[in-house]
Each structure stands twice: as structure tokens, then as C-alpha cells.
Design a protein around this motif. Structure first.
Motif, PDB file in Angstrom:
ATOM      1  N   GLU A 138       0.825  -1.209   0.000  1.00 18.74           N
ATOM      2  CA  GLU A 138       0.000   0.000   0.000  1.00 18.74           C
ATOM      3  C   GLU A 138       0.860   1.260   0.000  1.00 18.74           C
ATOM      4  O   GLU A 138       0.608   2.219  -0.748  1.00 18.74           O
ATOM      5  CB  GLU A 138      -0.923  -0.009   1.214  1.00 18.74           C
ATOM      6  CG  GLU A 138      -2.025  -1.066   1.114  1.00 18.74           C
ATOM      7  CD  GLU A 138      -2.874  -1.088   2.370  1.00 18.74           C
ATOM      8  OE1 GLU A 138      -2.523  -0.370   3.333  1.00 18.74           O
ATOM      9  OE2 GLU A 138      -3.856  -1.848   2.407  1.00 18.74           O
ATOM     10  N   SER A 139       1.892   1.263   0.864  1.00 17.11           N
ATOM     11  CA  SER A 139       2.742   2.447   0.933  1.00 17.11           C
ATOM     12  C   SER A 139       3.528   2.656  -0.358  1.00 17.11           C
ATOM     13  O   SER A 139       3.759   3.794  -0.788  1.00 17.11           O
ATOM     14  CB  SER A 139       3.701   2.328   2.122  1.00 17.11           C
ATOM     15  OG  SER A 139       4.540   1.196   1.946  1.00 17.11           O
ATOM     16  N   SER A 157       1.157   4.172  -2.947  1.00 17.66           N
ATOM     17  CA  SER A 157       0.899   5.580  -2.647  1.00 17.66           C
ATOM     18  C   SER A 157       2.148   6.425  -2.833  1.00 17.66           C
ATOM     19  O   SER A 157       2.078   7.602  -3.197  1.00 17.66           O
ATOM     20  CB  SER A 157       0.381   5.718  -1.216  1.00 17.66           C
ATOM     21  OG  SER A 157       1.379   5.253  -0.297  1.00 17.66           O
ATOM     22  N   PHE A 158       3.350   5.797  -2.617  1.00 17.86           N
ATOM     23  CA  PHE A 158       4.613   6.511  -2.763  1.00 17.86           C
ATOM     24  C   PHE A 158       4.866   6.849  -4.234  1.00 17.86           C
ATOM     25  O   PHE A 158       5.384   7.904  -4.558  1.00 17.86           O
ATOM     26  CB  PHE A 158       5.727   5.669  -2.163  1.00 17.86           C
ATOM     27  CG  PHE A 158       7.008   6.419  -1.938  1.00 17.86           C
ATOM     28  CD1 PHE A 158       7.045   7.522  -1.094  1.00 17.86           C
ATOM     29  CD2 PHE A 158       8.177   6.029  -2.568  1.00 17.86           C
ATOM     30  CE1 PHE A 158       8.216   8.202  -0.892  1.00 17.86           C
ATOM     31  CE2 PHE A 158       9.345   6.713  -2.368  1.00 17.86           C
ATOM     32  CZ  PHE A 158       9.377   7.795  -1.521  1.00 17.86           C
ATOM     33  N   TYR A 185      13.743   3.202   3.087  1.00 21.54           N
ATOM     34  CA  TYR A 185      12.297   3.255   3.236  1.00 21.54           C
ATOM     35  C   TYR A 185      11.888   2.417   4.449  1.00 21.54           C
ATOM     36  O   TYR A 185      12.193   1.214   4.503  1.00 21.54           O
ATOM     37  CB  TYR A 185      11.655   2.723   1.957  1.00 21.54           C
ATOM     38  CG  TYR A 185      10.189   2.993   1.828  1.00 21.54           C
ATOM     39  CD1 TYR A 185       9.699   4.297   1.838  1.00 21.54           C
ATOM     40  CD2 TYR A 185       9.283   1.957   1.693  1.00 21.54           C
ATOM     41  CE1 TYR A 185       8.356   4.555   1.706  1.00 21.54           C
ATOM     42  CE2 TYR A 185       7.939   2.199   1.562  1.00 21.54           C
ATOM     43  CZ  TYR A 185       7.479   3.499   1.569  1.00 21.54           C
ATOM     44  OH  TYR A 185       6.140   3.756   1.447  1.00 21.54           O
TER      45      TYR A 185
END
Length: 606
Positions: A27-28, A31-32, A40
Motif C-alpha cells: 500500500e505504501s 501511494s509513494f 524506506y
């Protein structure tokens, strides 16, 4: 309340943490919106969770200084099970900053994530549980179903693009602690479910597109490989056809040479046959003449024997009349009988020699018949060879026709290949059908080439057989030449035997003349016996040379013994002769004592 297994609780907790870390990372990352670096935080937490999962249930191994518990051992097995992992293992071993097995394992996980093959590597490792049992306990996470679930979750990480720098990072001294605050729920997370559903749909579409690209790339690579293989096979077929043409030209030249050699051999054999026929006719004529001469000699010998038998009867009648001289005559008759027996032995030896000459002549005649039969067989073999050469020419013509057909088929195949290259982009499905048809045509061409190679091998074998027959004919001609030489040697032996027969005939004539004189010598036997009463004759073995001329006794030089002194002379030295009133012919006399000489049969006379 039932007590739960602590290892099962640990496995469930690790599985839940893995789910949360993988989900948060995906998910990250979406979105990133760009590739992830090693700094990270969700990515670092993912690697920490994976370390804990791999360390669960590890067996403690003893070393020289302390106990060792590391995950590098099972990860090293991956390169043996999955050949593509050899590059990762080799690059991890070559990194200069890594000193501990744990640092190598962390570097290996990062490289596997960048390759998007972590799930594949761990799946191969989980399947081989008998190998994992050396490193893990039976209740470990990697040995149970939770390990397979984690491998399935790792497949979703193929969406992420990671660009990690492993070379300058200190992986040996990192502390693997899980940060649970990241995974706690908030109000924002509840409101963003719809956005997560959209993100999941986008991810599914992306995965579908990537799979389609992979399949298309694989089909394109396979088609390129097939086109390359077809081009290579076409070039090979062209080269093989050129080689086959050159070989056919060489075979034709060899065939012409063999034909010329066969014609030369036929001419030579015909000349040899004519020469041998002329020689055989001349030898047969000489054999007939020699046989007539031998028959005449045999008749003369028989006539002489009859005359000698008649003389012997006359001598016996005279001995019956002369009763008073019975004892002396008996002694003389014994001596005469010995001479006659020896003469009969000589005649028997002559007959045996004649039989041997006849046998030799018969053998020569048989050899001539055998040579004629061999020449007939050779003529038949030459006719067969001509038939074989005609068959070979017919087969060569058939092969040329087949080669022309194969060249036409190749030209058609090349035209079809060019059309396929032009229509390659628009008609992929039609390409597959045409490729199958071309493969069938290539198979047919290969079968035709195999058949042509077999024909060529048969032709070469036939040519080799013809060469062998030609060599065999040469050996037979050499044998005929050797037979000629043997025949010449036999002719020389025949001439020698004729000379011996002539010498023996001369000796027989002399003996016949001496037998006619034996009647006259019987009267003188009494005087010889009286004179020999006090003398001792030499033995035949001791008397080998003449007393006067000292030459060896032979057929022409016979022994003559003196009655008085006992010395032995040859017929050439005892030339003194005296006339007697009782005999019509003079008698030989000794040179020393002038006594009558008596002829003795020599031991060296046959």
C-alpha cells in the motif's frame, strides 16, 4: 481451558506480522509512486519480519568456539535447487564488506527482492523438506503450512520495484526489532478502504499486463529461435547438397577410371590367354613326341630282355652238356644271375622314372585345365562387373533426378520463408501453421537426404567390391604367371630326366653287348677260379677309383678285376686284349701280370 502449543502461537503471530508487513509495504509503495530505496521504513520492517520468520525453529549448530544459529545455511541450498540463484549467491560471497553469515543472508534477501524472485526461491526451499530438516526443527514455521502461506503472500511483492544499494551498507551490525506502532489501526485507515479496493484493482490489472508481456516475449523469442534454426538448417542443406554434387562428380570420375582399368585388364587377360594357349599347344606336341620316343625305348628294352632270356636258356643248355665243369659253371651262373638281377633292378628303376614323368605330365595337363576354367570364371566375373556398372549408372541418374527435385523443394521453401518474414508482424497465427507445414517439408527433405546418403553408401560399397574383384583378378593373373614359371621349371626337369634316360639307354646298350660276350667268358671261368684260389678280392666299397688313372668308377667307367694279382682297373685303362681259340672276340688282359680280367658290377651303379 485447553493449553495451546507455544510454537503454534509463535507461528500464527509471525504469519500475522508477515501479512501486515507485506500489505503495508504494498500500500505504501503504491501511494509513494516510485521505486523504493533501502532507507524506506516499511521495507526495512519487512526485512526484519522475514528474518524472524526464517529464524523460527532453527537448529543450534556447534562450532569450535561457541554455538551458531544463522539462516545463511538454508538459503545456500537454494542455488543447488534453483540454478538461476547461483548468480545471487556468487555476488553475495564476493561482497567485500560482509563478514558474518547473517549479513550474507540479509544481502541475499535484498537481491532476491530486487529480482522479484523471492517467492520462487523460497517455494523451492519449502518443497524439499527433507533437506530443511537438517537446519530446522519439526515445529518450525518453514516446515509447517504457515511457511507456504507466507510464500504465497510474497508473490504480491512482484508489483514493487526496489532499487537497493547493498555494497556500501553495514548489514552485519543491524538490529532486527519489529516496530508494532506502524501496524496499529487509525481513523484514516477506516476511511481509506475504498481507495485500497481501487488500488487492488489497479494492481491486478498491472499483474495481468505484465503476465501478457511475459507470454508475448516468450512467444516472440521462440519464434525468433525457430526462424534462426530454419535458416541454419537451410544453409546446412545447401552445403550438404553442394557436397553431394561434388561427391557425385568424384564418383563419376572414379567410375570412368574403373571402366578404363577394366578394359585394360580385359585386354591383358586376352593376350595372356592367347599366349598360354600357344604355349600349351607347343607343350602338348612336345609331350606327344617324347611319349612316342619313350614307348619306342620301352619296346627296345623288352626286345633286349627277350634276347637276354634266350641267351640265358642257351647258356643253361650248354651248362647241362658240360657236366664235368658243373661246379665251376654253377659259380659262374651265380655271378651272372647277380648281374641279371642288378640289371633288372635298373630296368625297374627306369620304369619308375618313366611313370614319374607320366605323372608329371598328367599334373601339367590338369593344371592347364584348371587355368582354362579359371579364365572362364574370370570372363564371367567381368561380365557381372559390366552389369553392375550399368546398374550403378542407372542409380546415379536416379540420384541426380532426386537431387533436382530436392533443389526445387528447397527453392520453394526459401520463397515461402521470405513470404513468412514479410508477413511476420501481422499474421502470427498463420505463421504457426506455415511453420508446422515447413517442419513437415524439412522432415521430408531430411528423409530424402538420408535415403540419398544410404544410396551413396551402397554405391561406395559396390565400388569397393569392384575394386576388390579387380585386385582379385590381378592376383589371379599373377598366379597364372607363377604357373608359367613352374611349367618352365618342369620342362627343364623333363629335359634333365631325358638326358638321364639317354645315359641309361647307352649303359643298357653297353650291358647288352657285354652280355653277348658272357658266353665266351664262361669257358675262361675255370682258369679264373684256379688263379683266384690264393687271392682275395677287394670289397666294392673299398674299390672306388681305378688303379692306373685314379678316376672314380661310373656307368661309363666299369670295374675289371685281375684274376692273378687282384687289382681293379677301369675299362678305359685295360685296353690290352689277347685272342683265344675258344672265343671269337679277344679277352682283356691285366697290364701288370697279363692275366684275364673279369668284369665286376660296381656298387655305385644303380
Amino acid at each position: 481451558m485447553a493449553v495451546k502449543d507455544p510454537t503454534a502461537v509463535e507461528r500464527a503471530n509471525l504469519l500475522n506480522m508477515a501479512k501486515l508487513s507485506i500489505k503495508g509495504l504494498i500500500e505504501s509503495a503504491l501511494s509513494f509512486g516510485r521505486t523504493l530505496d533501502s532507507d524506506y521504513p516499511p521495507l526495512q520492517q519487512f526485512f526484519v519480519v522475514m528474518e524472524h520468520c526464517l529464524k523460527h525453529g532453527l537448529k543450534v549448530r556447534k562450532s569450535f568456539l561457541s554455538y551458531n544459529k544463522t539462516i545463511w545455511g538454508p538459503l545456500e541450498l537454494v542455488e543447488k535447487l534453483y540454478p538461476e540463484a547461483e548468480e545471487i549467491a556468487a555476488s553475495v560471497r564476493d561482497l567485500p564488506g560482509l563478514k558474518t553469515p547473517l549479513g550474507r543472508a540479509r544481502a541475499w534477501l535484498r537481491l532476491a527482492l530486487m529480482q522479484k524472485k523471492m517467492a520462487d526461491y523460497l517455494r523451492c526451499l519449502i518443497i524439499q523438506r527433507d533437506l530443511l530438516s537438517e537446519f530446522y526443527e519439526y515445529h518450525a514455521l518453514m516446515m509447517e503450512e504457515e511457511g507456504a502461506v507466507i510464500v504465497g503472500l510474497l508473490v504480491g511483492l512482484n508489483v514493487i520495484d526496489a532499487n537497493l544499494c547493498v555494497k556500501g551498507e553495514d548489514l552485519d551490525s543491524q538490529v532486527g526489532v519489529i516496530d508494532f506502532s506502524v501496524y496499529l489501526k487509525s481513523d484514516d485507515d477506516i476511511g481509506g478502504k475504498e481507495r485500497n479496493v481501487q488500488i487492488a484493482a489497479i494492481l491486478d490489472q498491472k499483474n495481468y499486463v505484465e503476465e501478457l508481456n511475459r507470454q508475448l516475449n516468450s512467444t516472440v523469442s521462440s519464434l525468433h529461435a525457430r526462424v534462426d534454426s530454419l535458416e541454419k538448417s537451410n544453409t546446412k542443406l545447401i552445403e550438404e547438397l553442394a557436397i553431394a554434387k561434388n561427391n557425385i562428380i568424384k564418383l563419376q570420375e572414379e567410375n570412368h577410371q574403373l571402366r578404363s582399368e577394366n578394359t585394360l585388364i580385359l585386354m591383358k587377360t586376352q593376350h595372356h590367354l592367347e599366349a598360354t594357349k600357344v604355349d600349351v599347344e607347343a607343350e602338348l606336341q612336345t609331350y606327344k613326341h617324347s611319349r612316342q620316343g619313350l614307348d619306342e625305348m620301352y619296346n627296345e628294352a623288352r626286345r633286349q630282355l627277350r634276347e637276354e632270356s634266350q641267351l640265358r636258356q642257351d647258356m643253361e643248355n650248354e651248362l647241362v652238356v658240360q657236366v664235368s665243369m658243373k661246379h665251376e659253371i654253377e659259380l659262374a651262373m651265380k655271378l651272372l644271375e647277380k648281374d641279371i638281377h642288378e640289371k633288372q633292378d635298373t630296368l625297374i628303376g627306369l620304369r619308375q622314372q618313366l611313370d614319374e614323368v607320366k605323372a608329371i605330365n598328367m599334373e601339367m595337363y590338369q593344371k592347364l585345365q584348371v587355368s582354362e576354367d579359371a579364365m572362364k570364371e574370370k570372363n564371367e566375373i567381368i561380365g557381372r562387373l559390366e552389369d553392375k556398372t550399368n546398374q550403378i549408372n542407372a542409380t546415379m541418374k536416379q540420384l541426380e533426378q532426386r537431387l533436382q527435385q530436392a533443389e526445387k523443394a528447397q527453392m520453394d521453401a526459401e520463397a515461402e520463408d521470405e513470404k513468412l518474414k514479410q508477413e511476420y508482424v501481422n499474421k502470427s497465427e498463420s505463421l504457426q501453421k506455415e511453420f508446422s507445414q515447413k517442419e513437415k517439408q524439412l522432415l521430408q527433405l531430411e528423409t530424402d537426404l538420408k535415403i540419398e546418403k544410404e544410396w551413396r553408401q551402397t554405391l561406395e560399397n559396390d565400388l569397393q567390391k569392384e575394386k576388390e574383384t579387380v585386385s582379385h583378378l590381378r592376383t589371379e593373373t599373377q598366379e597364372i604367371i607363377n604357373l608359367k614359371k613352374e611349367f618352365l621349371k618342369l620342362q627343364e626337369k623333363n629335359k634333365q630326366l631325358r638326358r638321364i634316360c639317354q645315359d641309361q639307354e647307352a649303359a643298357l646298350q653297353e650291358l647288352a653287348s657285354k652280355l653277348s660276350e658272357s658266353k665266351l667268358k664262361i669257358e675262361d671261368i675255370k682258369e679264373a677260379n684256379k688263379a683266384l684260389q690264393g687271392q682275395v678280392w677287394l670289397k666294392d666299397k673299398e674299390a672306388t677309383h681305378c688303379k692306373l688313372c685314379e678316376k672314380e668308377f661310373s656307368l661309363s667307367k666299369r670295374k675289371h678285376h685281375c684274376r692273378n694279382c687282384g687289382e681293379i682297373f677301369c675299362n678305359a685303362c685295360s685296353d690290352n686284349e689277347l685272342p683265344l681259340p675258344s672265343s671269337p672276340k679277344p679277352v682283356r688282359v691285366c697290364d701288370s701280370c697279363h692275366a684275364i680280367l673279369i668284369q665286376r658290377c660296381s656298387s655305385n651303379v644303380p
